[in-house]
Design an enzyme around this catalytic site. Sequence first.
Site, PDB file in Angstrom:
ATOM      1  N   LYS A 257      -3.650   2.742   5.565  1.00  0.00           N
ATOM      2  CA  LYS A 257      -2.920   1.682   6.261  1.00  0.00           C
ATOM      3  C   LYS A 257      -3.625   0.336   6.177  1.00  0.00           C
ATOM      4  O   LYS A 257      -3.002  -0.675   5.875  1.00  0.00           O
ATOM      5  CB  LYS A 257      -2.726   2.086   7.730  1.00  0.00           C
ATOM      6  CG  LYS A 257      -1.959   1.067   8.555  1.00  0.00           C
ATOM      7  CD  LYS A 257      -0.497   1.086   8.212  1.00  0.00           C
ATOM      8  CE  LYS A 257       0.298   0.065   8.962  1.00  0.00           C
ATOM      9  NZ  LYS A 257       1.568  -0.220   8.275  1.00  0.00           N
TER      10      LYS A 257
ATOM     11  N   TRP B  83     -10.896   8.367   3.954  1.00  0.00           N
ATOM     12  CA  TRP B  83     -10.203   7.892   2.760  1.00  0.00           C
ATOM     13  C   TRP B  83     -11.324   7.630   1.772  1.00  0.00           C
ATOM     14  O   TRP B  83     -12.096   6.687   1.929  1.00  0.00           O
ATOM     15  CB  TRP B  83      -9.433   6.609   3.076  1.00  0.00           C
ATOM     16  CG  TRP B  83      -8.564   6.124   1.959  1.00  0.00           C
ATOM     17  CD1 TRP B  83      -7.266   6.456   1.723  1.00  0.00           C
ATOM     18  CD2 TRP B  83      -8.913   5.182   0.921  1.00  0.00           C
ATOM     19  NE1 TRP B  83      -6.792   5.800   0.610  1.00  0.00           N
ATOM     20  CE2 TRP B  83      -7.779   5.018   0.102  1.00  0.00           C
ATOM     21  CE3 TRP B  83     -10.073   4.482   0.603  1.00  0.00           C
ATOM     22  CZ2 TRP B  83      -7.769   4.173  -1.017  1.00  0.00           C
ATOM     23  CZ3 TRP B  83     -10.071   3.644  -0.514  1.00  0.00           C
ATOM     24  CH2 TRP B  83      -8.924   3.499  -1.300  1.00  0.00           C
TER      25      TRP B  83
ATOM     26  N   ARG C 217      -5.080   6.092   8.524  1.00  0.00           N
ATOM     27  CA  ARG C 217      -6.164   5.313   7.917  1.00  0.00           C
ATOM     28  C   ARG C 217      -6.886   6.087   6.814  1.00  0.00           C
ATOM     29  O   ARG C 217      -7.713   5.529   6.092  1.00  0.00           O
ATOM     30  CB  ARG C 217      -7.179   4.906   8.990  1.00  0.00           C
ATOM     31  CG  ARG C 217      -6.608   4.020  10.062  1.00  0.00           C
ATOM     32  CD  ARG C 217      -7.686   3.620  11.040  1.00  0.00           C
ATOM     33  NE  ARG C 217      -8.718   2.851  10.382  1.00  0.00           N
ATOM     34  CZ  ARG C 217      -8.703   1.529  10.256  1.00  0.00           C
ATOM     35  NH1 ARG C 217      -7.718   0.843  10.762  1.00  0.00           N
ATOM     36  NH2 ARG C 217      -9.676   0.905   9.637  1.00  0.00           N
TER      37      ARG C 217
ATOM     38  N   ASN D 126     -16.967   3.729   8.258  1.00  0.00           N
ATOM     39  CA  ASN D 126     -15.776   3.219   7.581  1.00  0.00           C
ATOM     40  C   ASN D 126     -16.228   2.003   6.796  1.00  0.00           C
ATOM     41  O   ASN D 126     -16.902   1.148   7.350  1.00  0.00           O
ATOM     42  CB  ASN D 126     -14.735   2.854   8.649  1.00  0.00           C
ATOM     43  CG  ASN D 126     -13.619   1.982   8.109  1.00  0.00           C
ATOM     44  OD1 ASN D 126     -13.298   2.023   6.927  1.00  0.00           O
ATOM     45  ND2 ASN D 126     -13.033   1.179   8.983  1.00  0.00           N
ATOM     46  N   GLY D 127     -15.888   1.934   5.513  1.00  0.00           N
ATOM     47  CA  GLY D 127     -16.259   0.757   4.718  1.00  0.00           C
ATOM     48  C   GLY D 127     -17.043   1.142   3.484  1.00  0.00           C
ATOM     49  O   GLY D 127     -17.026   2.299   3.059  1.00  0.00           O
TER      50      GLY D 127
ATOM     51  N   HIS E  72      13.152 -11.197 -21.465  1.00  0.00           N
ATOM     52  CA  HIS E  72      11.985 -11.670 -22.217  1.00  0.00           C
ATOM     53  C   HIS E  72      11.012 -10.534 -22.501  1.00  0.00           C
ATOM     54  O   HIS E  72       9.807 -10.769 -22.650  1.00  0.00           O
ATOM     55  CB  HIS E  72      11.306 -12.822 -21.469  1.00  0.00           C
ATOM     56  CG  HIS E  72      12.196 -14.023 -21.365  1.00  0.00           C
ATOM     57  ND1 HIS E  72      12.475 -14.828 -22.427  1.00  0.00           N
ATOM     58  CD2 HIS E  72      12.932 -14.497 -20.331  1.00  0.00           C
ATOM     59  CE1 HIS E  72      13.327 -15.786 -22.054  1.00  0.00           C
ATOM     60  NE2 HIS E  72      13.624 -15.593 -20.777  1.00  0.00           N
TER      61      HIS E  72
ATOM     62  N   GLU F 181       5.898   3.344  -3.474  1.00  0.00           N
ATOM     63  CA  GLU F 181       4.792   3.862  -2.663  1.00  0.00           C
ATOM     64  C   GLU F 181       5.183   5.097  -1.861  1.00  0.00           C
ATOM     65  O   GLU F 181       4.349   5.934  -1.562  1.00  0.00           O
ATOM     66  CB  GLU F 181       4.198   2.783  -1.753  1.00  0.00           C
ATOM     67  CG  GLU F 181       5.096   2.314  -0.645  1.00  0.00           C
ATOM     68  CD  GLU F 181       4.449   1.241   0.234  1.00  0.00           C
ATOM     69  OE1 GLU F 181       3.224   1.200   0.354  1.00  0.00           O
ATOM     70  OE2 GLU F 181       5.202   0.445   0.819  1.00  0.00           O
TER      71      GLU F 181
ATOM     72  N   LYS G  12       8.484  -0.491  -1.724  1.00  0.00           N
ATOM     73  CA  LYS G  12       8.864   0.581  -0.801  1.00  0.00           C
ATOM     74  C   LYS G  12       9.243   1.825  -1.597  1.00  0.00           C
ATOM     75  O   LYS G  12       8.868   2.929  -1.253  1.00  0.00           O
ATOM     76  CB  LYS G  12      10.047   0.170   0.099  1.00  0.00           C
ATOM     77  CG  LYS G  12       9.706  -0.852   1.166  1.00  0.00           C
ATOM     78  CD  LYS G  12       8.929  -0.302   2.340  1.00  0.00           C
ATOM     79  CE  LYS G  12       7.472  -0.523   2.316  1.00  0.00           C
ATOM     80  NZ  LYS G  12       6.827  -1.761   2.433  1.00  0.00           N
TER      81      LYS G  12
ATOM     82  N   GLU H 131       9.687  -6.430  -2.530  1.00  0.00           N
ATOM     83  CA  GLU H 131       9.444  -5.539  -1.395  1.00  0.00           C
ATOM     84  C   GLU H 131      10.207  -4.217  -1.572  1.00  0.00           C
ATOM     85  O   GLU H 131       9.681  -3.141  -1.297  1.00  0.00           O
ATOM     86  CB  GLU H 131       9.814  -6.239  -0.078  1.00  0.00           C
ATOM     87  CG  GLU H 131       9.592  -5.427   1.177  1.00  0.00           C
ATOM     88  CD  GLU H 131       8.154  -4.966   1.407  1.00  0.00           C
ATOM     89  OE1 GLU H 131       7.248  -5.337   0.655  1.00  0.00           O
ATOM     90  OE2 GLU H 131       7.956  -4.183   2.357  1.00  0.00           O
TER      91      GLU H 131
ATOM     92  N   CYS I 260     -10.325   4.966   6.425  1.00  0.00           N
ATOM     93  CA  CYS I 260     -11.117   5.820   7.294  1.00  0.00           C
ATOM     94  C   CYS I 260     -10.900   5.468   8.768  1.00  0.00           C
ATOM     95  O   CYS I 260     -10.798   4.307   9.120  1.00  0.00           O
ATOM     96  CB  CYS I 260     -12.616   5.724   7.029  1.00  0.00           C
ATOM     97  SG  CYS I 260     -13.108   6.201   5.384  1.00  0.00           S
TER      98      CYS I 260
HETATM   99  C1  F6R Z   1       2.980  -1.712   1.818  1.00  0.00           C
HETATM  100  C2  F6R Z   1       1.922  -2.138   2.722  1.00  0.00           C
HETATM  101  C3  F6R Z   1       0.774  -2.873   2.145  1.00  0.00           C
HETATM  102  C4  F6R Z   1       0.259  -3.941   3.120  1.00  0.00           C
HETATM  103  C5  F6R Z   1      -1.026  -4.569   2.555  1.00  0.00           C
HETATM  104  C6  F6R Z   1      -1.542  -5.674   3.450  1.00  0.00           C
HETATM  105  O1  F6R Z   1       3.986  -1.040   2.488  1.00  0.00           O
HETATM  106  O2  F6R Z   1       1.952  -1.862   3.898  1.00  0.00           O
HETATM  107  O3  F6R Z   1       1.082  -3.427   0.901  1.00  0.00           O
HETATM  108  O4  F6R Z   1       1.252  -4.894   3.302  1.00  0.00           O
HETATM  109  O5  F6R Z   1      -2.006  -3.591   2.405  1.00  0.00           O
HETATM  110  O6  F6R Z   1      -1.905  -5.166   4.705  1.00  0.00           O
HETATM  111  P1  F6R Z   1      -2.063  -6.135   5.951  1.00  0.00           P
HETATM  112  O7  F6R Z   1      -0.739  -6.721   6.228  1.00  0.00           O
HETATM  113  O8  F6R Z   1      -2.567  -5.263   7.041  1.00  0.00           O
HETATM  114  O9  F6R Z   1      -3.054  -7.195   5.537  1.00  0.00           O
END
Ligand code: F6R
Length: 622
Positions: free
Chosen positions: A617, A76, A27, A112-113, A518, A502, A499, A495, A2
């Site tokens: 985010k 969100w 957000r 937000n929250g 396994h 997501e 990527k 990673e 949010c």
């Molecule tokens: C994936 C991504 C998330 C963040 C995770 C932690 O592309 O961006 O997995 O890495 O939500 O977020 P931060 O780094 O803000 O604590």
Amino acid sequence: MCGIVGYTGTSQAAPILLDGLARLEYRGYDSAGLAIRDGSELAQVVKSTGKLRSLIEKTDSGRSLAGTCGIGHTRWATHGEPSQTNAHPHVSGNCTGSACGQVESEVVGVHNGIIENYLELRDKLSRHGYQFYSETDTEVVVKLIDYYYRKYKIGPVDAINRTLVRVRGTYALALMFRDHPGEIYAARKDAPMIIGVSGENSYLASDVPAILNYTRSVYYIGNLQIARVLPGEVHFYDLNGDEVQLERTEITWDAKAAEKNGFEHFMIKEIYEQPAAVRDTLASLLCDGKISLADTGLDDTTLRSVSSIRIVACGSAWHVGMAAQYILEDLAQIPVRVELASEYRYRKVLSDDRELLIVISQSGETADSLAALRKGKDMGIRTLAIVNVVGSTIAREADHVLYTHAGPEIAVATTKAYSSQLIAIYCLAVETAFMLGRIDEEAYEYYIQELTSLPDKITRILEEKERIQWFASKYSNARDIFFIGRGLDYAISLEGSLKAKEISYVHSEAYAAGELKHGTISLIEDNILVIGVLTQKDLFEKTVSNMAECKARGAYLMALTSYGNYSVEDSADFTVYVPKADPHFMASLAVVPLQLFGYYSGVARGLDVDKPRNLAKSVTVE
Ligand code: F6R
């Protein structure tokens, strides 16, 4: 999670709020709304479901809403489905929440929250005659403020204070009171909120990009503090209602950095900003050609006293931790344990007082990472935060902070922040190794030279992006992808896999290559894409064998390795090469084609790569 914006000043509020919301859309993007006040008139509320665009259209880009004070929100969903009724702002009056227009309410607010005890509070308020139109916890908190405000005939600050001590959870709130035109009240607990003042105008937002175009001079409102925001002026209060003074901070981020600058998406722009992000982060940690951790406050004596390191983080930041484990243990020879913050926070942890707890977070606001940091601090453990957002909660609460210099990261999927976090880890590992006498001066200088060569090598990979772009479009409809690697290559695979899934919504898994047989190898069948990451010389042959086992079961193989390892082409159907670097630093190079793969797969599928479904985010709720 949010986005909140607020404005009070001399200009029309709605266009400024919509501009801010557009910059915070990462957000949350399932619905949005505005509440605007024109002098002493009642607030006008407009809400809309879906992306912000529909609110922009509904309000004629804000022109249909006159008034110089207002609050806005992009949602969100946590409590209640995305709908116009559940969209913010919420009001204290007994009206239908989906209705737009002038609302006859004492209090209007956005949030937000999560309010954890909202059902209990809702019951209490129902007994006092309040009716609820939405399923949200936000409507409950707005009505609770209204309840105290009327019952005790107190001012907004006291009414908010009484509410804050009754609610449990995490929140940032922005509120307007009918009797206080031109004023916005804000409060927060463990959710971000900044307030900026410029001339006769005041701004409020969940995150810096929303107000960068208007001011760089901001206050970070503290936990359980309340702000009274007036045009060009702001006052802060503690839980007793006493006024407190806060320091202003100057934001150094360039406003342009939060724009797309001709790129189609923020994600690809941020992928291209990696050479600069890596260079800037490195520059901040180098002084006269030597690594300096002075700004973090970690001095030699402290570093020497560290007996073990524990890294906690979430998502991609946890993947940095996974890479860090190999690098720190190999170079500094200190035991390292890496944990998901969401797991660490709820388990019995055994630590000794010489442990260093490292929390890695781009936003510095991730709820689980913050809780893990607090748990470590409560246990008396020394904490170091590796954070990108200056002034964020994790940065402010950790004993030591190492700031990455990635600049504002807008795309939901992290790229340049991940790359900058790796640099922070490399510098920490090399410096600790040198200080503990694990490497000599010659090796120390060699590693620094290798580090400084990374930005140009990343640029070179970006110059050759067409090959991976073509491959991504070809495989964008893959059903499953398996990323495999050993050691550091396993960390890179994690990673790469995140990527891919997501952004493109293609199912993918990362496996330690030796673990595949396994169980998981039973999923390998004709044409399943297996991406082998092979940057570690010692493990190269082993991973090639594991790839061959997949090929024997019908898999299509892509290999990712460094120039020179051409023998991989005997097994792989398609190979991507990156420049060579010291093996400890190869994640910085190998991750780039994988980011491009995820990005171009999403683009080929016509998806909104900057705002993947269901994601936000910064995850400020559990
Ligand atoms: C994936 C991504 C998330 C963040 C995770 C932690 O592309 O961006 O997995 O890495 O939500 O977020 P931060 O780094 O803000 O604590």
